[in-house]
Write a protein that holds these residues in place. Structure first.
Motif, PDB file in Angstrom:
ATOM      1  N   LEU A  55       0.831  -1.196   0.000  1.00  0.00           N
ATOM      2  CA  LEU A  55       0.000   0.000   0.000  1.00  0.00           C
ATOM      3  C   LEU A  55       0.871   1.253   0.000  1.00  0.00           C
ATOM      4  N   THR A  85      -7.789   3.771  -0.405  1.00  0.00           N
ATOM      5  CA  THR A  85      -6.711   3.492   0.544  1.00  0.00           C
ATOM      6  C   THR A  85      -5.441   4.243   0.165  1.00  0.00           C
ATOM      7  N   CYS A 109     -10.567   4.216   5.661  1.00  0.00           N
ATOM      8  CA  CYS A 109     -10.577   3.383   6.867  1.00  0.00           C
ATOM      9  C   CYS A 109     -10.240   4.205   8.105  1.00  0.00           C
ATOM     10  N   ASN A 114      -8.012  -1.885   7.187  1.00  0.00           N
ATOM     11  CA  ASN A 114      -8.108  -2.056   5.743  1.00  0.00           C
ATOM     12  C   ASN A 114      -9.474  -2.624   5.378  1.00  0.00           C
ATOM     13  N   ALA A 194      -4.403   1.206   6.196  1.00  0.00           N
ATOM     14  CA  ALA A 194      -4.890   2.391   5.473  1.00  0.00           C
ATOM     15  C   ALA A 194      -5.617   3.364   6.383  1.00  0.00           C
TER      16      ALA A 194
END
Length: 266
Positions: A55, A85, A109, A114, A194
């Motif tokens: 990520l 995200t 989030c 996540n 996230a």
């Protein structure tokens, strides 16, 4: 996938830039075994170029684009679905460079790390993604990615995929959209942390475009994400807009989406 909306934004006098995340766009992986006729056994063993992509890797690509674009004027950063995200982490990292965040039925989030962690929550119950596990090819744990066969010719699977993602468009439009989808997505992206931060991300003005007919990220979950974020930063709540669109059907409602984006304060 943003091309139709970019066209409408251009007609309204706005510049836009579409970010290809790592392993997507012209860097996407389409093995011979994925072509027609398909060799699903061989494809199931094909190593993925996205394995190990994180990520943070996605967010770093977004941040680099934001840094360059901010030199030319205000930046409105838009994310859809899982793209939420990446823009969330970007907002955590460079809030001073982003003038507004926009979530288009996207994951922001707060209480959980996540999207995967939200899947078991009651607000996610109306989603239609469960039967789509039959699209998966190969062992995600071994490959490091979820691999979906968007080129299946199984009419039942195609009908279920359409119901979950684009029930409000024609079959022809649905198949056209499938042909721009890259089949692999990194597990590390989907399971990365996230969560947004109040003192960075939470200082950026933000908007949420709710999609009421979404059966991938149900409207109840969208509303929960909005409520969680507003509770985190009550002095800076979401500016909320609503369209009666499916999860990805908004690409065929480009004029409406562009009108919302063009009307946002910067």
């Amino acid at each position: 996938m943003w091309a139709s909306i970019q066209r409408e934004l251009a007609l309204l006098g706005h510049r836009s830039f579409a970010v290809d995340l790592p392993g997507h766009g012209l860097d996407a992986q389409y093995p011979v075994a994925y072509q027609a006729p398909q060799d699903l056994d061989a494809w199931a063993q094909e190593p993925s170029t996205l394995a190990g992509t994180t990520l943070r890797d996605n967010a770093d690509v977004v941040v680099e684009a934001v840094r360059r674009l901010a030199a030319h004027g205000p930046v409105v950063l838009v994310g859809a679905s899982l793209g939420g995200t990446a823009i969330s982490v970007a907002g955590n990292l460079v809030p001073e460079l982003i003038d507004r965040l926009v979530y288009l039925s996207a994951w922001s989030c707060v209480e959980k790390a996540n999207p995967i962690e939200y899947f078991g929550e009651p607000e996610f119950a109306a989603n239609l993604m469960g039967p789509l596990a039959a699209l998966n090819v190969g062992d995600p744990a071994a490959l490091g990615v979820g691999r979906a066969n968007y080129r299946t010719a199984d009419p039942e699977l195609l009908a279920k995929l359409k119901a979950a993602t684009m029930a409000d468009v024609t079959d022809e439009q649905f198949r056209a959209f499938l042909n721009i989808l890259q089949p692999d997505e990194s597990l590390a992206v989907m399971t990365g942390d996230a969560r947004v931060e109040a003192d960075t991300w939470g200082t950026i003005p933000r908007s949420y475009i709710r999609l009421t007919e979404d059966r991938s990220l149900p409207i109840a979950m969208q509303d929960r994400l909005i409520a969680e974020a507003d509770a985190l930063t009550p002095g800076n709540p979401y500016d909320v807009h609503t369209l009666d669109s499916s999860h990805a059907g908004f690409v065929f409602r480009a004029a409406e989406v562009a009108a919302v984006l063009a009307g946002l304060p910067v």
